[in-house]
Design a protein around this motif. Structure first.
Motif, short mmCIF file in Angstrom:
data_model
loop_
_atom_site.label_atom_id
_atom_site.label_comp_id
_atom_site.label_asym_id
_atom_site.label_seq_id
_atom_site.Cartn_x
_atom_site.Cartn_y
_atom_site.Cartn_z
N PRO A 160 0.82 -1.22 0.00
CA PRO A 160 0.00 0.00 0.00
C PRO A 160 0.85 1.27 0.00
N LEU A 161 2.11 1.16 0.47
CA LEU A 161 2.98 2.33 0.47
C LEU A 161 3.37 2.75 -0.94
N GLU A 162 3.14 1.85 -1.93
CA GLU A 162 3.44 2.18 -3.32
C GLU A 162 2.27 2.87 -4.01
N LEU A 163 1.13 3.02 -3.32
CA LEU A 163 -0.04 3.63 -3.93
C LEU A 163 -0.02 5.13 -3.67
N GLU A 255 -14.95 -5.54 0.05
CA GLU A 255 -15.51 -4.22 -0.22
C GLU A 255 -14.71 -3.13 0.48
N GLN A 256 -14.21 -3.41 1.68
CA GLN A 256 -13.40 -2.42 2.40
C GLN A 256 -12.11 -2.11 1.65
N VAL A 257 -11.45 -3.14 1.13
CA VAL A 257 -10.22 -2.93 0.37
C VAL A 257 -10.51 -2.19 -0.93
N ARG A 258 -11.60 -2.54 -1.60
CA ARG A 258 -11.99 -1.82 -2.82
C ARG A 258 -12.15 -0.33 -2.53
N ALA A 259 -12.80 -0.02 -1.42
CA ALA A 259 -13.01 1.38 -1.06
C ALA A 259 -11.67 2.08 -0.80
N LEU A 260 -10.76 1.40 -0.11
CA LEU A 260 -9.45 1.98 0.15
C LEU A 260 -8.70 2.25 -1.16
N LEU A 261 -8.74 1.31 -2.08
CA LEU A 261 -8.04 1.50 -3.35
C LEU A 261 -8.54 2.74 -4.08
N HIS A 262 -9.85 2.91 -4.09
CA HIS A 262 -10.39 4.09 -4.77
C HIS A 262 -10.04 5.37 -4.00
N ASP A 263 -10.05 5.32 -2.69
CA ASP A 263 -9.65 6.48 -1.89
C ASP A 263 -8.19 6.84 -2.13
N TRP A 264 -7.36 5.83 -2.40
CA TRP A 264 -5.92 6.03 -2.58
C TRP A 264 -5.53 6.23 -4.04
N GLN A 265 -6.49 6.60 -4.88
CA GLN A 265 -6.22 6.86 -6.29
C GLN A 265 -5.67 5.63 -7.01
N ALA A 266 -6.10 4.47 -6.58
CA ALA A 266 -5.65 3.22 -7.19
C ALA A 266 -6.84 2.40 -7.68
N GLY A 267 -7.93 3.08 -8.02
CA GLY A 267 -9.12 2.38 -8.47
C GLY A 267 -8.93 1.62 -9.77
N GLN A 268 -7.89 1.98 -10.54
CA GLN A 268 -7.64 1.27 -11.79
C GLN A 268 -7.31 -0.20 -11.55
N LEU A 269 -6.72 -0.50 -10.39
CA LEU A 269 -6.46 -1.91 -10.07
C LEU A 269 -7.76 -2.70 -10.06
N ASP A 270 -8.77 -2.15 -9.41
CA ASP A 270 -10.07 -2.81 -9.33
C ASP A 270 -10.69 -2.94 -10.72
N THR A 271 -10.62 -1.87 -11.49
CA THR A 271 -11.20 -1.88 -12.84
C THR A 271 -10.50 -2.90 -13.73
N TYR A 272 -9.17 -2.89 -13.72
CA TYR A 272 -8.41 -3.80 -14.57
C TYR A 272 -8.67 -5.26 -14.22
N LEU A 273 -8.67 -5.58 -12.95
CA LEU A 273 -8.90 -6.96 -12.53
C LEU A 273 -10.29 -7.43 -12.93
N GLY A 274 -11.28 -6.54 -12.80
CA GLY A 274 -12.63 -6.89 -13.20
C GLY A 274 -12.75 -7.14 -14.69
N GLN A 275 -11.93 -6.45 -15.47
CA GLN A 275 -11.96 -6.63 -16.93
C GLN A 275 -11.22 -7.89 -17.38
N GLN A 276 -10.13 -8.23 -16.67
CA GLN A 276 -9.24 -9.27 -17.14
C GLN A 276 -9.49 -10.65 -16.54
N TYR A 277 -10.14 -10.70 -15.38
CA TYR A 277 -10.31 -11.98 -14.68
C TYR A 277 -11.78 -12.24 -14.37
N ALA A 278 -12.15 -13.49 -14.50
CA ALA A 278 -13.53 -13.87 -14.21
C ALA A 278 -13.81 -13.85 -12.71
#
Length: 329
Positions: A160-163, A255-278
Motif C-alpha cells: 500500500p505504500l506504493e499507492l 468491499e473495504q479494500v476496494r473502497a481503500l483502493l479508490h480512496d488512494w487513487q488506485a481504483g484502476q487496479l479494481d477496474t483492470y482486474l474486473g476486466q481481465q479476470y472472471a
C-alpha cells in the motif's frame, strides 16, 4: 499444461527429492508474485510457518516440501533470519544476477463426509520470491518464472505504500511512500499486467476476454495504517479460526479494500482486474503484525494478522474448504 506440470515434477526430481513421488502430479498449482518491496519474502516465511502450525492444525492439513532444496532454502533464507533471529529479510535480488528456482510445497487436507469417510485433497504451492524487474525481462521470465503459466490460481501482493494516495492513512512513524512513477517495476498495475499477459499465453484468450484463473490480490503491511482507520473496519477483525470460510466476513473485507483502493487513487487496479479476470478478490493482511524497528521485527515479535486469508479463499474456490454464513444472517 501437461508439459508444464511435467517440468515442475522434473524440477522436484533434480534436487535430491524426498522418497515419495507425491509432488509429481499436484491437484492444483498456486503461484505467488508481487512487485518489489511488496514484502514477498516476509510473507512467504510467515505463511509457510502458519500452515505448518496454527492454520495447518485448524484445517487438518499437512504442508510438506517437495524437495530437499526447498527445505534447506526455507530454513536458511526465511525461517532462521526472520522467525528465530528477528531480522528483516533483504529486498529480493534480480534473478538475472542471483538465479533462484521457486519453493515448491504440497498442501494436503483431510476432509470427512457425513459418513465419516476421509478424503485427501491436495494442491501445490509454488512460491516465487521474485524481484519486480524480473517480470519485465522475457529471458529472466523464461528462466525463473517458467511455471507461472501452469498456475491454476495466483496470489498478488501489493504494497500500500506504493499507492499514490496512501500517505494520509499511514502512521506518522512510517516512511513516506516513494514518488509515483519513480520505479515503473514497482507499480502494482504494471506487475499484474505482465503476469496477465503470461497467463493469456497459456489460456489462449483474447485481450479483454476474462481469464478463468482466480486471483487473490492482497494489500500487505496493513500494520502501517493508522489505528483509527481500521478500528471500525472489517480489516481489524480477527478471523474465526473455525476451519471454514466466513462468507460474510470475506465480502466485507473485499468491499473495504476496494473502497481503500479508490480512496488512494488506485481504483484502476479494481477496474483492470474486473476486466481481465472472471474471479478476483481483495484482501488486507500484515505478515509481521507490527511496524519494524531499525531493521528488526518489533518488540512484540512476529504476530501475523490474516496472512492466510488469500489461500483460504482459494481453497474455498477449489472446493477444499467449506464456506458458511453466520447463523441468523
Amino acid at each position: 499444461l501437461r508439459e508444464l506440470r511435467g517440468q515442475l515434477a522434473e524440477l522436484v526430481r533434480r534436487h535430491n527429492p524426498l522418497p515419495s513421488a507425491y509432488c509429481d502430479s499436484p491437484g492444483r498449482i498456486v503461484a505467488l508474485v508481487g512487485a518489489k518491496n511488496a514484502g514477498k519474502s516476509t510473507y512467504i516465511a510467515v505463511l509457510l510457518h502458519e500452515l505448518m502450525n496454527r492454520v495447518g492444525t485448524e484445517l487438518d492439513a499437512s504442508l510438506v516440501a517437495c524437495d530437499d532444496r526447498t527445505i534447506e532454502r526455507y530454513k536458511r533464507d526465511f525461517a532462521r533470519p526472520l522467525l528465530e533471529e528477528r531480522r528483516l529479510l533483504p529486498t529480493t535480488a534480480s534473478a538475472a544476477t542471483s538465479p533462484r528456482e521457486p519453493l515448491v510445497y504440497l498442501l494436503t487436507r483431510t476432509r470427512r463426509n457425513r459418513f465419516a469417510r476421509a478424503r485427501n485433497d491436495s494442491l501445490a504451492l509454488v512460491l516465487f520470491d521474485t524481484a519486480g524487474e524480473d517480470l519485465r525481462s522475457r529471458e529472466v521470465t523464461d528462466l525463473h518464472l517458467r511455471y507461472l503459466e501452469a498456475a491454476d490460481a495466483v496470489i498478488f501482493l501489493v504494497d500500500p505504500l506504493e499507492l499514490p494516495g496512501a500517505r494520509p492513512g499511514l502512521r506518522d512513524a512510517v516512511p513516506a511512500p516513494r514518488v509515483p512513477g519513480e520505479d515503473p517495476d514497482s507499480e502494482p498495475l504494471n506487475v499484474i499486467a505482465r503476469v496477465t499477459d503470461t497467463l493469456r499465453g497459456r489460456h489462449g484468450t483474447r485481450p479483454g476476454e476474462p481469464l478463468p484463473v482466480p486471483v487473490a490480490v492482497a494489500l500487505t503491511k496493513m500494520d502501517a495504517l493508522r489505528p483509527d482507520l481500521l478500528r471500525q473496519s472489517a480489516l481489524h477483525r480477527t478471523r474465526s479460526g473455525a476451519g471454514v470460510l466466513d462468507l460474510d466476513d470475506r465480502e466485507a473485507v473485499h468491499e473495504q479494500v476496494r473502497a481503500l483502493l479508490h480512496d488512494w487513487q488506485a481504483g484502476q487496479l479494481d477496474t483492470y482486474l474486473g476486466q481481465q479476470y472472471a474471479d478476483h478478490a481483495f484482501f488486507a493482511l500484515s505478515a509481521l503484525g507490527g511496524v519494524p524497528e531499525d531493521g528488526r521485527v518489533g518488540a512484540g515479535g512476529v504476530r501475523p494478522h490474516r496472512a492466510e486469508d488469500p489461500l483460504l479463499w482459494l481453497l474455498y474456490r477449489f472446493g477444499m474448504l467449506d464456506g458458511v454464513r453466520p447463523e441468523g444472517e
